[in-house]
Design a protein around this motif. Sequence first.
Motif, PDB file in Angstrom:
ATOM      1  N   ASP A 165      99.569  43.169  99.020  1.00  0.00           N
ATOM      2  CA  ASP A 165     100.875  43.086  98.369  1.00  0.00           C
ATOM      3  C   ASP A 165     101.933  42.358  99.200  1.00  0.00           C
ATOM      4  N   LEU A 166     101.520  41.656 100.225  1.00  0.00           N
ATOM      5  CA  LEU A 166     102.499  40.980 101.079  1.00  0.00           C
ATOM      6  C   LEU A 166     103.027  39.713 100.419  1.00  0.00           C
ATOM      7  N   SER A 167     104.281  39.450 100.667  1.00  0.00           N
ATOM      8  CA  SER A 167     104.912  38.243 100.136  1.00  0.00           C
ATOM      9  C   SER A 167     104.449  37.012 100.913  1.00  0.00           C
ATOM     10  N   ALA A 168     104.771  35.846 100.381  1.00  0.00           N
ATOM     11  CA  ALA A 168     104.458  34.590 101.067  1.00  0.00           C
ATOM     12  C   ALA A 168     105.116  34.566 102.446  1.00  0.00           C
ATOM     13  N   GLU A 169     106.347  35.043 102.535  1.00  0.00           N
ATOM     14  CA  GLU A 169     107.060  35.047 103.810  1.00  0.00           C
ATOM     15  C   GLU A 169     106.399  35.988 104.815  1.00  0.00           C
ATOM     16  N   GLU A 170     105.957  37.140 104.335  1.00  0.00           N
ATOM     17  CA  GLU A 170     105.298  38.089 105.234  1.00  0.00           C
ATOM     18  C   GLU A 170     103.961  37.537 105.735  1.00  0.00           C
ATOM     19  N   LEU A 171     103.186  36.926 104.847  1.00  0.00           N
ATOM     20  CA  LEU A 171     101.916  36.318 105.267  1.00  0.00           C
ATOM     21  C   LEU A 171     102.154  35.180 106.247  1.00  0.00           C
ATOM     22  N   THR A 172     103.188  34.395 106.012  1.00  0.00           N
ATOM     23  CA  THR A 172     103.523  33.307 106.932  1.00  0.00           C
ATOM     24  C   THR A 172     103.899  33.868 108.298  1.00  0.00           C
ATOM     25  N   GLY A 173     104.669  34.930 108.315  1.00  0.00           N
ATOM     26  CA  GLY A 173     105.037  35.557 109.586  1.00  0.00           C
ATOM     27  C   GLY A 173     103.832  36.079 110.347  1.00  0.00           C
ATOM     28  N   LEU A 174     102.895  36.688 109.644  1.00  0.00           N
ATOM     29  CA  LEU A 174     101.679  37.189 110.286  1.00  0.00           C
ATOM     30  C   LEU A 174     100.802  36.040 110.761  1.00  0.00           C
ATOM     31  N   ASP A 175     100.732  34.973 109.977  1.00  0.00           N
ATOM     32  CA  ASP A 175      99.975  33.798 110.405  1.00  0.00           C
ATOM     33  C   ASP A 175     100.595  33.192 111.661  1.00  0.00           C
ATOM     34  N   ARG A 176     101.897  33.196 111.738  1.00  0.00           N
ATOM     35  CA  ARG A 176     102.590  32.683 112.922  1.00  0.00           C
ATOM     36  C   ARG A 176     102.224  33.512 114.154  1.00  0.00           C
ATOM     37  N   VAL A 177     102.098  34.822 113.988  1.00  0.00           N
ATOM     38  CA  VAL A 177     101.705  35.686 115.110  1.00  0.00           C
ATOM     39  C   VAL A 177     100.298  35.322 115.567  1.00  0.00           C
ATOM     40  N   VAL A 178      99.362  35.207 114.621  1.00  0.00           N
ATOM     41  CA  VAL A 178      97.982  34.856 114.980  1.00  0.00           C
ATOM     42  C   VAL A 178      97.955  33.497 115.675  1.00  0.00           C
ATOM     43  N   GLU A 179      98.667  32.545 115.122  1.00  0.00           N
ATOM     44  CA  GLU A 179      98.740  31.207 115.706  1.00  0.00           C
ATOM     45  C   GLU A 179      99.202  31.278 117.164  1.00  0.00           C
ATOM     46  N   ARG A 180     100.238  32.033 117.438  1.00  0.00           N
ATOM     47  CA  ARG A 180     100.787  32.162 118.796  1.00  0.00           C
ATOM     48  C   ARG A 180      99.803  32.881 119.714  1.00  0.00           C
ATOM     49  N   LYS A 181      99.175  33.936 119.210  1.00  0.00           N
ATOM     50  CA  LYS A 181      98.224  34.678 120.039  1.00  0.00           C
ATOM     51  C   LYS A 181      97.032  33.789 120.411  1.00  0.00           C
ATOM     52  N   LEU A 182      96.532  33.029 119.460  1.00  0.00           N
ATOM     53  CA  LEU A 182      95.425  32.108 119.742  1.00  0.00           C
ATOM     54  C   LEU A 182      95.844  31.045 120.749  1.00  0.00           C
ATOM     55  N   TYR A 183      97.043  30.544 120.588  1.00  0.00           N
ATOM     56  CA  TYR A 183      97.567  29.504 121.486  1.00  0.00           C
ATOM     57  C   TYR A 183      97.703  30.037 122.913  1.00  0.00           C
ATOM     58  N   ASP A 184      98.238  31.230 123.047  1.00  0.00           N
ATOM     59  CA  ASP A 184      98.476  31.785 124.380  1.00  0.00           C
ATOM     60  C   ASP A 184      97.188  32.036 125.165  1.00  0.00           C
ATOM     61  N   ILE A 185      96.069  32.260 124.472  1.00  0.00           N
ATOM     62  CA  ILE A 185      94.798  32.459 125.188  1.00  0.00           C
ATOM     63  C   ILE A 185      93.925  31.201 125.136  1.00  0.00           C
ATOM     64  N   ASP A 186      94.499  30.096 124.767  1.00  0.00           N
ATOM     65  CA  ASP A 186      93.813  28.805 124.804  1.00  0.00           C
ATOM     66  C   ASP A 186      93.910  28.285 126.238  1.00  0.00           C
ATOM     67  N   ARG A 187      93.022  28.803 127.072  1.00  0.00           N
ATOM     68  CA  ARG A 187      93.057  28.492 128.499  1.00  0.00           C
ATOM     69  C   ARG A 187      91.651  28.224 129.010  1.00  0.00           C
ATOM     70  N   ALA A 188      91.573  27.324 129.958  1.00  0.00           N
ATOM     71  CA  ALA A 188      90.285  26.942 130.545  1.00  0.00           C
ATOM     72  C   ALA A 188      89.592  28.135 131.205  1.00  0.00           C
ATOM     73  N   ASP A 189      90.356  29.011 131.848  1.00  0.00           N
ATOM     74  CA  ASP A 189      89.736  30.153 132.533  1.00  0.00           C
ATOM     75  C   ASP A 189      89.117  31.142 131.542  1.00  0.00           C
TER      76      ASP A 189
END
Length: 167
Positions: free
Chosen positions: A62-86
């Motif tokens: 039942d999430l709105s488009a804005e809520e899904l976008t916000g959650l996608d933004r969180v996933v995007e950031r979390k994936l980015y932050d652990i995008d590391r060679a180590d």
Amino acid sequence: MDAEERFWDMVEAAWAPLGADVGQARQALTDRSPGSGADAVLAVIDEALEDFLANLAASSRDLSAEELTGLDRVVERKLYDIDRADIQAVTDGSDDGFLYARGFIVAMGRDFYAGVLRDPRLAVLDAWCEEMCYFFAHLHDERYGNYPDTGSGISRESCSNTTGWPF
């Protein structure tokens, strides 16, 4: 509640009904000594991963488009932050394989994610969750007919975090 807190709460709530064995396996994965094997607990987690994703989808129904976008933004950031060679050195994998390994790290929840962020040796080889990488983006597309524009300017693709890949 901000989107990040909501995201982590939703992840925990999606794991919760899957039973004590699954919860114990996730905790054991997080609590083990960095670099030690995880095959036994990974088998339990892998068997439950599809149900976890189904629970997460149900809680997002039942999430709105804005809520899904916000959650996608969180996933995007979390994936980015652990995008590391180590971290990639532990998980191995091609560019796509490393993205899916990062999806697994995020799907395991805040404690495991934070542990890997602190000590990449906590990550595991050949543990993937491809679906987590674009989970909320796909839900947005299914419900609203397009993928969300997070507006972040960052990429979740492997090797895009320039601070994580010293060349």
